[in-house]
Design a protein around this motif. Structure first.
Motif, PDB file in Angstrom:
ATOM      1  N   GLN A 197     -31.747  -3.115 -53.074  1.00 49.76           N
ATOM      2  CA  GLN A 197     -32.956  -2.839 -53.836  1.00 49.76           C
ATOM      3  C   GLN A 197     -33.332  -4.009 -54.745  1.00 49.76           C
ATOM      4  O   GLN A 197     -34.501  -4.217 -55.036  1.00 49.76           O
ATOM      5  CB  GLN A 197     -32.785  -1.560 -54.663  1.00 49.76           C
ATOM      6  CG  GLN A 197     -32.711  -0.309 -53.814  1.00 49.76           C
ATOM      7  CD  GLN A 197     -32.623   0.907 -54.694  1.00 49.76           C
ATOM      8  OE1 GLN A 197     -31.611   1.139 -55.346  1.00 49.76           O
ATOM      9  NE2 GLN A 197     -33.697   1.677 -54.726  1.00 49.76           N
ATOM     10  N   PHE A 198     -32.339  -4.773 -55.193  1.00 48.88           N
ATOM     11  CA  PHE A 198     -32.622  -5.943 -56.017  1.00 48.88           C
ATOM     12  C   PHE A 198     -33.508  -6.950 -55.283  1.00 48.88           C
ATOM     13  O   PHE A 198     -34.181  -7.753 -55.914  1.00 48.88           O
ATOM     14  CB  PHE A 198     -31.332  -6.646 -56.433  1.00 48.88           C
ATOM     15  CG  PHE A 198     -30.600  -5.999 -57.577  1.00 48.88           C
ATOM     16  CD1 PHE A 198     -31.228  -5.139 -58.453  1.00 48.88           C
ATOM     17  CD2 PHE A 198     -29.260  -6.275 -57.781  1.00 48.88           C
ATOM     18  CE1 PHE A 198     -30.535  -4.553 -59.509  1.00 48.88           C
ATOM     19  CE2 PHE A 198     -28.559  -5.712 -58.838  1.00 48.88           C
ATOM     20  CZ  PHE A 198     -29.195  -4.849 -59.699  1.00 48.88           C
ATOM     21  N   GLN A 199     -33.507  -6.913 -53.959  1.00 52.33           N
ATOM     22  CA  GLN A 199     -34.279  -7.882 -53.170  1.00 52.33           C
ATOM     23  C   GLN A 199     -35.774  -7.589 -53.186  1.00 52.33           C
ATOM     24  O   GLN A 199     -36.589  -8.463 -52.919  1.00 52.33           O
ATOM     25  CB  GLN A 199     -33.775  -7.911 -51.726  1.00 52.33           C
ATOM     26  CG  GLN A 199     -32.303  -8.227 -51.592  1.00 52.33           C
ATOM     27  CD  GLN A 199     -31.893  -9.486 -52.334  1.00 52.33           C
ATOM     28  OE1 GLN A 199     -32.523 -10.531 -52.182  1.00 52.33           O
ATOM     29  NE2 GLN A 199     -30.870  -9.380 -53.173  1.00 52.33           N
ATOM     30  N   GLU A 200     -36.140  -6.342 -53.471  1.00 46.60           N
ATOM     31  CA  GLU A 200     -37.551  -5.969 -53.501  1.00 46.60           C
ATOM     32  C   GLU A 200     -38.119  -6.280 -54.874  1.00 46.60           C
ATOM     33  O   GLU A 200     -37.674  -5.732 -55.884  1.00 46.60           O
ATOM     34  CB  GLU A 200     -37.739  -4.485 -53.189  1.00 46.60           C
ATOM     35  CG  GLU A 200     -39.193  -4.097 -53.113  1.00 46.60           C
ATOM     36  CD  GLU A 200     -39.402  -2.697 -52.574  1.00 46.60           C
ATOM     37  OE1 GLU A 200     -40.378  -2.075 -53.001  1.00 46.60           O
ATOM     38  OE2 GLU A 200     -38.598  -2.256 -51.750  1.00 46.60           O
ATOM     39  N   TRP A 213     -37.097  -0.734 -66.742  1.00 52.12           N
ATOM     40  CA  TRP A 213     -37.166  -2.199 -66.751  1.00 52.12           C
ATOM     41  C   TRP A 213     -38.535  -2.633 -66.266  1.00 52.12           C
ATOM     42  O   TRP A 213     -39.171  -1.934 -65.476  1.00 52.12           O
ATOM     43  CB  TRP A 213     -36.086  -2.789 -65.834  1.00 52.12           C
ATOM     44  CG  TRP A 213     -34.715  -2.654 -66.405  1.00 52.12           C
ATOM     45  CD1 TRP A 213     -33.901  -1.557 -66.366  1.00 52.12           C
ATOM     46  CD2 TRP A 213     -33.994  -3.646 -67.130  1.00 52.12           C
ATOM     47  NE1 TRP A 213     -32.725  -1.801 -67.028  1.00 52.12           N
ATOM     48  CE2 TRP A 213     -32.755  -3.082 -67.492  1.00 52.12           C
ATOM     49  CE3 TRP A 213     -34.286  -4.958 -67.505  1.00 52.12           C
ATOM     50  CZ2 TRP A 213     -31.803  -3.792 -68.216  1.00 52.12           C
ATOM     51  CZ3 TRP A 213     -33.332  -5.672 -68.222  1.00 52.12           C
ATOM     52  CH2 TRP A 213     -32.104  -5.084 -68.571  1.00 52.12           C
ATOM     53  N   GLU A 214     -38.956  -3.803 -66.703  1.00 49.26           N
ATOM     54  CA  GLU A 214     -40.246  -4.336 -66.263  1.00 49.26           C
ATOM     55  C   GLU A 214     -40.244  -4.674 -64.774  1.00 49.26           C
ATOM     56  O   GLU A 214     -41.285  -4.599 -64.130  1.00 49.26           O
ATOM     57  CB  GLU A 214     -40.609  -5.590 -67.070  1.00 49.26           C
ATOM     58  CG  GLU A 214     -40.950  -5.296 -68.510  1.00 49.26           C
ATOM     59  CD  GLU A 214     -41.230  -6.555 -69.318  1.00 49.26           C
ATOM     60  OE1 GLU A 214     -41.154  -7.678 -68.762  1.00 49.26           O
ATOM     61  OE2 GLU A 214     -41.513  -6.418 -70.521  1.00 49.26           O
ATOM     62  N   SER A 215     -39.076  -5.039 -64.224  1.00 53.06           N
ATOM     63  CA  SER A 215     -39.016  -5.435 -62.817  1.00 53.06           C
ATOM     64  C   SER A 215     -37.587  -5.372 -62.295  1.00 53.06           C
ATOM     65  O   SER A 215     -36.630  -5.384 -63.078  1.00 53.06           O
ATOM     66  CB  SER A 215     -39.537  -6.869 -62.649  1.00 53.06           C
ATOM     67  OG  SER A 215     -38.656  -7.778 -63.274  1.00 53.06           O
ATOM     68  N   ALA A 274     -31.832  -7.213 -62.178  1.00 50.77           N
ATOM     69  CA  ALA A 274     -30.841  -7.952 -61.382  1.00 50.77           C
ATOM     70  C   ALA A 274     -30.261  -9.119 -62.173  1.00 50.77           C
ATOM     71  O   ALA A 274     -29.056  -9.379 -62.118  1.00 50.77           O
ATOM     72  CB  ALA A 274     -31.464  -8.433 -60.081  1.00 50.77           C
ATOM     73  N   THR A 275     -31.107  -9.815 -62.919  1.00 48.24           N
ATOM     74  CA  THR A 275     -30.638 -10.942 -63.721  1.00 48.24           C
ATOM     75  C   THR A 275     -29.663 -10.468 -64.795  1.00 48.24           C
ATOM     76  O   THR A 275     -28.591 -11.052 -64.986  1.00 48.24           O
ATOM     77  CB  THR A 275     -31.832 -11.683 -64.356  1.00 48.24           C
ATOM     78  OG1 THR A 275     -32.659 -12.190 -63.301  1.00 48.24           O
ATOM     79  CG2 THR A 275     -31.365 -12.823 -65.247  1.00 48.24           C
TER      80      THR A 275
END
Length: 116
Positions: A16-19, A78-80, A85-86
């Motif tokens: 999901q982090f990839q999207e 989260w905003e994104s 992920a970061t």
């Protein structure tokens, strides 16, 4: 360290982090044995304070299952996915995550709001 399990085995959180999307909600359900509960909360609070200071963090709430349940659920906005992920991948967060007892099981999953 807590054991990470996929709520949806076809779509693990790391995939999901990839999207690239946002805003998003991370719903993370923890199975916390009664004998670990008292030591889990201070560790989680330290992680939460770290996450609250990260770029893209919006809000966080922790919920406890009723009727003597062993489940806790963190709901974080989260905003994104990129911001989450970061923060998740940062060495400091990973050091804190490694402190969770081995008998904790975590079921994280990322959601986005839809119109109904």
């Amino acid at each position: 360290m807590a054991k990470l399990q996929s709520l949806d085995p076809r779509t693990p959180m790391f995939a999901q982090f990839q999207e690239k999307t946002g805003p998003i909600v991370l719903a993370n359900t923890f199975v916390v044995p009664k004998e670990t509960y008292a030591s889990f909360l201070p560790l989680f609070r330290r992680q939460a304070e770290f996450m609250k200071a990260q770029p893209g963090f919006v809000s966080l709430q922790m919920h406890k299952g009723t009727a003597d349940s062993q489940l806790l659920m963190n709901v974080a906005v989260w905003e994104s996915t990129e911001a989450l992920a970061t923060a998740f991948g940062s060495p400091e967060f990973q050091r804190m995550a490694a402190e969770f007892p081995d008998d904790i099981v975590s079921y994280p999953h990322i959601f986005e709001q839809i119109d109904v």
